[in-house]
Write a protein that holds these residues in place. Structure first.
Motif, mmCIF file in Angstrom:
data_model
loop_
_atom_site.group_PDB
_atom_site.id
_atom_site.type_symbol
_atom_site.label_atom_id
_atom_site.label_comp_id
_atom_site.label_asym_id
_atom_site.label_seq_id
_atom_site.Cartn_x
_atom_site.Cartn_y
_atom_site.Cartn_z
ATOM 1 N N CYS A 227 -17.274 8.240 39.202
ATOM 2 C CA CYS A 227 -17.273 8.380 37.746
ATOM 3 C C CYS A 227 -17.288 7.005 37.084
ATOM 4 N N LEU A 228 -18.006 6.914 35.971
ATOM 5 C CA LEU A 228 -18.023 5.703 35.165
ATOM 6 C C LEU A 228 -17.594 6.025 33.744
ATOM 7 N N GLY A 229 -16.909 5.090 33.123
ATOM 8 C CA GLY A 229 -16.456 5.270 31.754
ATOM 9 C C GLY A 229 -17.039 4.212 30.838
ATOM 10 N N TRP A 230 -17.049 4.516 29.543
ATOM 11 C CA TRP A 230 -17.477 3.543 28.527
ATOM 12 C C TRP A 230 -16.426 3.459 27.430
ATOM 13 N N GLY A 231 -16.052 2.220 27.113
ATOM 14 C CA GLY A 231 -15.142 1.954 26.007
ATOM 15 C C GLY A 231 -15.625 0.743 25.247
ATOM 16 N N ASP A 232 -14.925 0.378 24.188
ATOM 17 C CA ASP A 232 -15.287 -0.809 23.423
ATOM 18 C C ASP A 232 -14.009 -1.493 22.949
ATOM 19 N N ASP A 233 -14.151 -2.372 22.036
ATOM 20 C CA ASP A 233 -12.991 -3.123 21.554
ATOM 21 C C ASP A 233 -12.343 -2.486 20.330
ATOM 22 N N SER A 234 -12.607 -1.224 20.114
ATOM 23 C CA SER A 234 -12.034 -0.549 18.958
ATOM 24 C C SER A 234 -10.506 -0.593 19.000
ATOM 25 N N PRO A 235 -9.879 -0.944 17.886
ATOM 26 C CA PRO A 235 -8.413 -0.953 17.848
ATOM 27 C C PRO A 235 -7.818 0.438 18.043
ATOM 28 N N TYR A 242 -1.814 6.767 27.266
ATOM 29 C CA TYR A 242 -2.417 7.040 28.572
ATOM 30 C C TYR A 242 -2.979 5.779 29.218
ATOM 31 N N ASN A 243 -2.924 4.649 28.504
ATOM 32 C CA ASN A 243 -3.543 3.408 28.972
ATOM 33 C C ASN A 243 -5.009 3.644 29.339
ATOM 34 N N ASN A 244 -5.669 4.454 28.543
ATOM 35 C CA ASN A 244 -7.061 4.810 28.808
ATOM 36 C C ASN A 244 -7.989 3.896 28.012
ATOM 37 N N PRO A 245 -8.922 3.218 28.687
ATOM 38 C CA PRO A 245 -9.827 2.316 27.976
ATOM 39 C C PRO A 245 -11.153 2.945 27.569
ATOM 40 N N PHE A 246 -11.343 4.241 27.837
ATOM 41 C CA PHE A 246 -12.662 4.850 27.695
ATOM 42 C C PHE A 246 -12.744 5.861 26.555
ATOM 43 N N TRP A 247 -13.894 5.805 25.848
ATOM 44 C CA TRP A 247 -14.246 6.865 24.910
ATOM 45 C C TRP A 247 -14.950 8.008 25.640
ATOM 46 N N ASN A 248 -15.819 7.639 26.555
ATOM 47 C CA ASN A 248 -16.700 8.602 27.231
ATOM 48 C C ASN A 248 -16.648 8.389 28.735
ATOM 49 N N GLU A 249 -16.813 9.479 29.483
ATOM 50 C CA GLU A 249 -16.851 9.363 30.943
ATOM 51 C C GLU A 249 -17.917 10.301 31.505
ATOM 52 N N THR A 250 -18.630 9.797 32.522
ATOM 53 C CA THR A 250 -19.666 10.567 33.208
ATOM 54 C C THR A 250 -19.352 10.589 34.699
ATOM 55 N N ALA A 251 -19.262 11.800 35.254
ATOM 56 C CA ALA A 251 -18.883 11.957 36.667
ATOM 57 C C ALA A 251 -20.007 12.621 37.447
ATOM 58 N N PHE A 252 -20.169 12.178 38.682
ATOM 59 C CA PHE A 252 -21.125 12.779 39.604
ATOM 60 C C PHE A 252 -20.323 13.371 40.755
ATOM 61 N N PHE A 253 -20.235 14.706 40.777
ATOM 62 C CA PHE A 253 -19.436 15.397 41.783
ATOM 63 C C PHE A 253 -20.306 15.894 42.931
ATOM 64 N N GLN A 254 -19.674 16.042 44.091
ATOM 65 C CA GLN A 254 -20.269 16.736 45.228
ATOM 66 C C GLN A 254 -19.438 17.975 45.495
ATOM 67 N N GLY A 389 -16.072 3.256 39.418
ATOM 68 C CA GLY A 389 -16.999 4.218 40.002
ATOM 69 C C GLY A 389 -16.808 4.459 41.480
ATOM 70 N N GLU A 390 -15.720 3.989 42.050
ATOM 71 C CA GLU A 390 -15.468 4.197 43.474
ATOM 72 C C GLU A 390 -15.494 5.691 43.808
ATOM 73 N N ARG A 391 -16.138 6.035 44.918
ATOM 74 C CA ARG A 391 -16.219 7.435 45.340
ATOM 75 C C ARG A 391 -14.880 7.861 45.944
ATOM 76 N N LEU A 392 -14.306 8.921 45.382
ATOM 77 C CA LEU A 392 -12.993 9.371 45.805
ATOM 78 C C LEU A 392 -13.024 10.818 46.250
ATOM 79 N N ALA A 393 -12.171 11.148 47.215
ATOM 80 C CA ALA A 393 -12.019 12.530 47.658
ATOM 81 C C ALA A 393 -11.106 13.284 46.696
ATOM 82 N N ILE A 394 -11.386 14.553 46.488
ATOM 83 C CA ILE A 394 -10.610 15.409 45.605
ATOM 84 C C ILE A 394 -9.746 16.335 46.453
ATOM 85 N N PRO A 395 -8.436 16.346 46.256
ATOM 86 C CA PRO A 395 -7.575 17.211 47.081
ATOM 87 C C PRO A 395 -7.886 18.685 46.861
ATOM 88 N N ASN A 396 -7.752 19.448 47.937
ATOM 89 C CA ASN A 396 -8.007 20.887 47.913
ATOM 90 C C ASN A 396 -6.664 21.614 47.850
#
Length: 399
Positions: A227-235, A242-254, A389-396
């Protein structure tokens, strides 16, 4: 109660990985009524418990007096409580609908289950993998009904896709995509000058309006993500809890079947609002509209030859506009609930499925296993975005 507890604990992995109730059914062979408490005077006002023939709205609750009064008005309920804790003490309340802020879902669900109440909870299930595990453990321990109120599962388009999938019309459904665009959401980040729970919420911590589109139709599980995220310098992003730096996120799942599934959750940008999906098969594909007023499109494989704009011959697939069946008009719902409702007709289906599951002592469609499958992949996707964007395993959690 023991019957359901035993069933939950012995449920096979194969069964947990499927959509257990692909078609909501009408029959409830009883005149019994479930007494429900509704908590949350915003989203909680948009459901139809007071119209269900097997339900009584016993009590309502919100921390704010004006919202309690709104709940009482909508549901014709004279009894209200100033807090969830007070409502849970009411012995007449058998089940609760938790339409409360997302960060509170796990704690509120645990409190309700421990008080002996069945639970319908708004999305997402929880905000961390640890919280998700705690909810699952308590559901299994209690033997009570737990359901997550995911609207995408019961949109008329999704129910249509379920029918097509079960009838084999897609052929091999080899990929899918979904997106939830809610641009301008920052207007809800503050109220009366104070931050709300939405301030800085990571987009992928609210994934279920997308993940449900695939999982509810095919029963697949998401196993890995980049997954990759996009953020900016918006105050506005600064100092969020949440210490979240992103406005938008795009994920590629398997998926567990090796299929790709692209998911976008976007809070900001020049975007058309959307809660939509694409299901792509080797015989047929469906494309939900982008924004209000756009078209539903069905594409079917054809054998006829055509030419592209460069003059090259190829087989020309047939694309046509279609209208999904308005399932809320059918006997999938009791007569009083056969009207359009929020999120493309989904709210009455959620209401009915919850009440029906309690009375027939079966798992609801969006049970604890499905709620985990909808929610956890987004939590891991956000972790991936924080790692570039590191590929991570999702727990089942099916086991």
């Amino acid at each position: 109660m023991m019957k359901k507890r035993t069933f939950l604990k012995t449920m096979s992995l194969a069964t947990a990985g499927l959509s257990l109730n692909p078609y909501v059914t009408l029959a409830i062979p009883t005149d019994k009524k479930v007494r429900v408490g509704i908590v949350g005077g915003r989203f909680g006002t948009s459901f139809s418990f007071h119209e269900h023939p097997n339900c009584i709205v016993e009590a309502v609750s919100d921390l704010r007096k004006d919202r309690r009064e709104r709940l009482m008005q909508v549901y014709g309920c004279p009894k209200s409580y100033p807090s969830l804790a007070d409502l849970l003490k009411d012995p007449k309340v058998e089940a609760v609908f938790l339409a409360t802020p997302a960060p509170d879902h796990a704690a509120h669900t645990l409190a309700a289950l421990r008080a002996g109440k069945h639970v319908l909870c708004a999305v997402p299930m929880a905000m961390s993998v640890e919280e998700c595990a705690m909810v699952k453990e308590e559901v299994l321990k209690s033997g009570l009904t737990y359901m997550m109120a995911e609207t995408s599962t019961y949109m008329q388009s999704t129910i249509t896709a379920k029918h097509y999938f079960n009838e084999g019309k897609f052929g091999h459904l080899f990929s899918a995509a979904a997106e939830y665009n809610h641009p301008g959401l920052e207007v809800l980040w503050f109220e009366d000058g104070k931050p709300t729970w939405r301030h800085g919420l990571a987009p992928m911590h609210y994934p279920t309006h997308c993940t449900a589109f695939l999982i509810a139709v095919t029963g697949e599980r998401l196993t890995h993500v980049s997954c990759l995220g996009w953020g900016d310098d918006s105050p506005l992003l600064k100092g969020n809890p949440y210490n979240n730096p992103f406005w938008n996120e795009t994920a590629f799942f398997q998926t567990n079947l090796g299929h790709p599934f692209r998911v976008e959750v976007n809070w900001k940008g020049a975007l058309r609002s959307a809660e939509r999906a694409e299901w792509r098969g080797d015989k047929m594909s469906l494309y939900l509209p982008m924004g209000h007023g756009d078209r539903h499109v069905k594409v079917q494989v054809a054998k006829e030859l055509g030419k592209d704009d460069a003059g090259f011959e190829h087989t020309a697939n047939v694309a046509e506009e279609y209208s999904p069946t308005q399932w809320w008009q059918t006997d999938m719902l009791p007569e009083p609930l056969r009207h359009n409702s929020g999120h493309e007709g989904s709210h009455t289906f959620i209401t009915h499925e919850f009440i029906q599951a309690i009375l027939t002592e079966r798992l609801p469609e969006v049970n604890v296993y499905e709620a985990l499958a909808y929610t956890v992949p987004g939590i891991i996707a956000h972790q991936s975005a924080l790692k570039g964007g590191e590929r991570l395993a999702i727990p089942n959690f099916d086991e």
